[in-house]
Design a protein around this motif. Sequence first.
Motif, PDB file in Angstrom:
ATOM      1  N   THR A   1       2.884 -11.700   6.171  1.00  0.00           N
ATOM      2  CA  THR A   1       3.461 -10.489   6.753  1.00  0.00           C
ATOM      3  C   THR A   1       4.646  -9.972   5.943  1.00  0.00           C
ATOM      4  O   THR A   1       4.736  -8.780   5.639  1.00  0.00           O
ATOM      5  N   ILE A   2       5.547 -10.872   5.569  1.00  0.00           N
ATOM      6  CA  ILE A   2       6.751 -10.479   4.815  1.00  0.00           C
ATOM      7  C   ILE A   2       6.381  -9.910   3.449  1.00  0.00           C
ATOM      8  O   ILE A   2       6.889  -8.866   3.029  1.00  0.00           O
ATOM      9  N   VAL A   3       5.470 -10.598   2.750  1.00  0.00           N
ATOM     10  CA  VAL A   3       5.042 -10.136   1.425  1.00  0.00           C
ATOM     11  C   VAL A   3       4.340  -8.785   1.531  1.00  0.00           C
ATOM     12  O   VAL A   3       4.560  -7.887   0.704  1.00  0.00           O
ATOM     13  N   ALA A   4       3.509  -8.611   2.560  1.00  0.00           N
ATOM     14  CA  ALA A   4       2.803  -7.339   2.753  1.00  0.00           C
ATOM     15  C   ALA A   4       3.800  -6.196   2.963  1.00  0.00           C
ATOM     16  O   ALA A   4       3.638  -5.113   2.375  1.00  0.00           O
ATOM     17  N   LEU A   5       4.823  -6.416   3.773  1.00  0.00           N
ATOM     18  CA  LEU A   5       5.827  -5.381   4.024  1.00  0.00           C
ATOM     19  C   LEU A   5       6.547  -4.989   2.738  1.00  0.00           C
ATOM     20  O   LEU A   5       6.774  -3.800   2.472  1.00  0.00           O
ATOM     21  N   ILE A   6       6.894  -5.976   1.921  1.00  0.00           N
ATOM     22  CA  ILE A   6       7.591  -5.707   0.653  1.00  0.00           C
ATOM     23  C   ILE A   6       6.686  -4.938  -0.308  1.00  0.00           C
ATOM     24  O   ILE A   6       7.094  -3.932  -0.904  1.00  0.00           O
ATOM     25  N   LEU A   7       5.428  -5.401  -0.433  1.00  0.00           N
ATOM     26  CA  LEU A   7       4.503  -4.755  -1.361  1.00  0.00           C
ATOM     27  C   LEU A   7       4.163  -3.339  -0.949  1.00  0.00           C
ATOM     28  O   LEU A   7       4.025  -2.431  -1.797  1.00  0.00           O
ATOM     29  N   ILE A   8       4.023  -3.096   0.341  1.00  0.00           N
ATOM     30  CA  ILE A   8       3.719  -1.749   0.829  1.00  0.00           C
ATOM     31  C   ILE A   8       4.869  -0.801   0.493  1.00  0.00           C
ATOM     32  O   ILE A   8       4.645   0.352   0.072  1.00  0.00           O
ATOM     33  N   LYS A   9       6.090  -1.272   0.670  1.00  0.00           N
ATOM     34  CA  LYS A   9       7.265  -0.465   0.338  1.00  0.00           C
ATOM     35  C   LYS A   9       7.321  -0.145  -1.157  1.00  0.00           C
ATOM     36  O   LYS A   9       7.651   0.977  -1.562  1.00  0.00           O
TER      37      LYS A   9
ATOM     38  N   GLN B   1      -9.380   3.581  10.241  1.00  0.00           N
ATOM     39  CA  GLN B   1     -10.090   3.900   9.006  1.00  0.00           C
ATOM     40  C   GLN B   1      -9.384   3.314   7.785  1.00  0.00           C
ATOM     41  O   GLN B   1     -10.029   2.707   6.913  1.00  0.00           O
ATOM     42  N   TYR B   2      -8.064   3.468   7.720  1.00  0.00           N
ATOM     43  CA  TYR B   2      -7.318   2.913   6.585  1.00  0.00           C
ATOM     44  C   TYR B   2      -7.340   1.379   6.598  1.00  0.00           C
ATOM     45  O   TYR B   2      -7.544   0.744   5.550  1.00  0.00           O
ATOM     46  N   ALA B   3      -7.131   0.796   7.769  1.00  0.00           N
ATOM     47  CA  ALA B   3      -7.122  -0.670   7.883  1.00  0.00           C
ATOM     48  C   ALA B   3      -8.469  -1.253   7.464  1.00  0.00           C
ATOM     49  O   ALA B   3      -8.537  -2.289   6.785  1.00  0.00           O
ATOM     50  N   THR B   4      -9.544  -0.578   7.845  1.00  0.00           N
ATOM     51  CA  THR B   4     -10.890  -1.042   7.492  1.00  0.00           C
ATOM     52  C   THR B   4     -11.100  -1.016   5.990  1.00  0.00           C
ATOM     53  O   THR B   4     -11.683  -1.941   5.414  1.00  0.00           O
ATOM     54  N   LEU B   5     -10.621   0.030   5.323  1.00  0.00           N
ATOM     55  CA  LEU B   5     -10.770   0.134   3.866  1.00  0.00           C
ATOM     56  C   LEU B   5     -10.014  -0.987   3.151  1.00  0.00           C
ATOM     57  O   LEU B   5     -10.531  -1.600   2.209  1.00  0.00           O
ATOM     58  N   PHE B   6      -8.796  -1.259   3.586  1.00  0.00           N
ATOM     59  CA  PHE B   6      -8.028  -2.351   2.977  1.00  0.00           C
ATOM     60  C   PHE B   6      -8.713  -3.694   3.230  1.00  0.00           C
ATOM     61  O   PHE B   6      -8.756  -4.559   2.358  1.00  0.00           O
ATOM     62  N   LYS B   7      -9.258  -3.853   4.430  1.00  0.00           N
ATOM     63  CA  LYS B   7      -9.958  -5.088   4.759  1.00  0.00           C
ATOM     64  C   LYS B   7     -11.207  -5.252   3.902  1.00  0.00           C
ATOM     65  O   LYS B   7     -11.529  -6.364   3.457  1.00  0.00           O
ATOM     66  N   ILE B   8     -11.920  -4.161   3.677  1.00  0.00           N
ATOM     67  CA  ILE B   8     -13.133  -4.200   2.866  1.00  0.00           C
ATOM     68  C   ILE B   8     -12.821  -4.684   1.448  1.00  0.00           C
ATOM     69  O   ILE B   8     -13.571  -5.468   0.864  1.00  0.00           O
ATOM     70  N   MET B   9     -11.696  -4.242   0.907  1.00  0.00           N
ATOM     71  CA  MET B   9     -11.317  -4.693  -0.431  1.00  0.00           C
ATOM     72  C   MET B   9     -11.117  -6.199  -0.462  1.00  0.00           C
ATOM     73  O   MET B   9     -11.477  -6.874  -1.439  1.00  0.00           O
ATOM     74  N   ARG B  10     -10.533  -6.739   0.604  1.00  0.00           N
ATOM     75  CA  ARG B  10     -10.361  -8.196   0.670  1.00  0.00           C
ATOM     76  C   ARG B  10     -11.721  -8.897   0.726  1.00  0.00           C
ATOM     77  O   ARG B  10     -11.932  -9.929   0.074  1.00  0.00           O
ATOM     78  N   ILE B  11     -12.647  -8.327   1.495  1.00  0.00           N
ATOM     79  CA  ILE B  11     -13.972  -8.944   1.628  1.00  0.00           C
ATOM     80  C   ILE B  11     -14.718  -8.930   0.296  1.00  0.00           C
ATOM     81  O   ILE B  11     -15.398  -9.898  -0.057  1.00  0.00           O
TER      82      ILE B  11
ATOM     83  N   LYS C   1     -11.069   5.099  -2.700  1.00  0.00           N
ATOM     84  CA  LYS C   1     -10.348   5.924  -1.728  1.00  0.00           C
ATOM     85  C   LYS C   1      -8.887   5.493  -1.571  1.00  0.00           C
ATOM     86  O   LYS C   1      -8.073   6.252  -1.053  1.00  0.00           O
ATOM     87  N   LEU C   2      -8.562   4.289  -1.998  1.00  0.00           N
ATOM     88  CA  LEU C   2      -7.193   3.795  -1.839  1.00  0.00           C
ATOM     89  C   LEU C   2      -6.441   3.734  -3.160  1.00  0.00           C
ATOM     90  O   LEU C   2      -5.315   3.253  -3.211  1.00  0.00           O
ATOM     91  N   HIS C   3      -7.069   4.204  -4.238  1.00  0.00           N
ATOM     92  CA  HIS C   3      -6.433   4.292  -5.553  1.00  0.00           C
ATOM     93  C   HIS C   3      -6.028   2.904  -6.082  1.00  0.00           C
ATOM     94  O   HIS C   3      -6.213   1.896  -5.427  1.00  0.00           O
ATOM     95  N   TRP C   4      -5.433   2.902  -7.270  1.00  0.00           N
ATOM     96  CA  TRP C   4      -5.082   1.639  -7.910  1.00  0.00           C
ATOM     97  C   TRP C   4      -3.953   0.920  -7.181  1.00  0.00           C
ATOM     98  O   TRP C   4      -3.895  -0.313  -7.168  1.00  0.00           O
ATOM     99  N   SER C   5      -3.048   1.666  -6.588  1.00  0.00           N
ATOM    100  CA  SER C   5      -1.922   1.024  -5.887  1.00  0.00           C
ATOM    101  C   SER C   5      -2.409   0.177  -4.722  1.00  0.00           C
ATOM    102  O   SER C   5      -1.887  -0.916  -4.481  1.00  0.00           O
ATOM    103  N   GLY C   6      -3.425   0.678  -4.017  1.00  0.00           N
ATOM    104  CA  GLY C   6      -3.989  -0.099  -2.909  1.00  0.00           C
ATOM    105  C   GLY C   6      -4.682  -1.350  -3.391  1.00  0.00           C
ATOM    106  O   GLY C   6      -4.562  -2.421  -2.768  1.00  0.00           O
ATOM    107  N   LEU C   7      -5.403  -1.248  -4.504  1.00  0.00           N
ATOM    108  CA  LEU C   7      -6.089  -2.406  -5.068  1.00  0.00           C
ATOM    109  C   LEU C   7      -5.092  -3.455  -5.557  1.00  0.00           C
ATOM    110  O   LEU C   7      -5.261  -4.654  -5.306  1.00  0.00           O
ATOM    111  N   ILE C   8      -4.048  -2.997  -6.236  1.00  0.00           N
ATOM    112  CA  ILE C   8      -3.018  -3.929  -6.733  1.00  0.00           C
ATOM    113  C   ILE C   8      -2.333  -4.626  -5.563  1.00  0.00           C
ATOM    114  O   ILE C   8      -2.061  -5.838  -5.614  1.00  0.00           O
ATOM    115  N   PHE C   9      -2.056  -3.859  -4.513  1.00  0.00           N
ATOM    116  CA  PHE C   9      -1.452  -4.443  -3.302  1.00  0.00           C
ATOM    117  C   PHE C   9      -2.319  -5.577  -2.753  1.00  0.00           C
ATOM    118  O   PHE C   9      -1.816  -6.669  -2.469  1.00  0.00           O
ATOM    119  N   ILE C  10      -3.619  -5.346  -2.623  1.00  0.00           N
ATOM    120  CA  ILE C  10      -4.523  -6.349  -2.069  1.00  0.00           C
ATOM    121  C   ILE C  10      -4.604  -7.582  -2.971  1.00  0.00           C
ATOM    122  O   ILE C  10      -4.566  -8.723  -2.503  1.00  0.00           O
TER     123      ILE C  10
END
Length: 339
Positions: free
Chosen positions: A327-335, A208-218, A85-94
Amino acid sequence: MLETIKERSFGFITAGLIAVISQFLTIYIPNIGGATIAIILGIFLGNTFLTQPILNAGTKFAEKRLLEYSVMLLGLTITFQTILKLHWSGLIFIIIQMAVTIVSAILIGKWLHFGEGIYLCMAGGNAVCGSSAIASIKPVINASDDDAGMSITLVNLMGTVMMLVLPILGTIIFGHVDLLRGALIGGTVQSVGQVIASATMVNQATVQYATLFKIMRIIMLVVVVTVFAKMHASNQSKQSTTKEIEKEIKKGKIDFLPWYVLWFLIFCILNSLFNLPTFVSATAHFLSSWCEIIALAAIGLRLNLKAFLQAGKRFAIYSISVGLIQTIVALILIKLLIA
């Protein structure tokens, strides 16, 4: 057997009562979460009124076993399909976010002269899922109870700060784009409860989005545990012969995949392959949450606050540094990857 149960009952029941009180207090302070309240309340009571040695056996049992059960049950609450549901970009981000968090925690920990038990627990706890990750990592690296307890406390306290700050920071930087705010919260905040509580401060779509990203980490938990086990074995090999390490593995002192991590993986696969009834995941989530809250109350009761404060400056620098980098790395990667 009965003697052992009796010995453990006082501390276990005490931790359970603190957990119930903590959950009740969330009615009045819902934005903090029962897990965070439990560890803070446990620390206060364990260093003031509840210092009796009779509690030790029960709190030690609750700290160790319940976090293991919590990890195991999480497998019934997630599926591998959610990654899609978060595509490859979300997985690469995590993946990048977790890698940077782990490397940073290890390097900063070594720079501050912490031992392997602290810096690997801190790395896994911050990168994956807080207390549950530390519970999984502790046995494979032979971390002491003190190292694990201190790491869990630091991770949860830093998680509380991030839980409160990131909804505001995310809205300032990303406006009202729920996907991006969810990525920030789900990709950085430590425990599952804190992620949900933090995203709830924004809106349900962000949850819903935060939970999906968290699930990938788990889902990455098994990978992290396996890598850390090999790192520990490598460190041990510098000080021991191959035969000595083999003896340790046979004795179970170096366990590359603890039983509860294995069951976590099995449950996750089953939940991904079969359409399990809703009540199964709901019950697993309920039991997992309670196991974690009771365990955190026990950890708080066992924490020696005096010793913690004596080493407070180094721990504060460590925790804040890792949190800022996350936090800083997450902000950069999300952008770069998602926005």
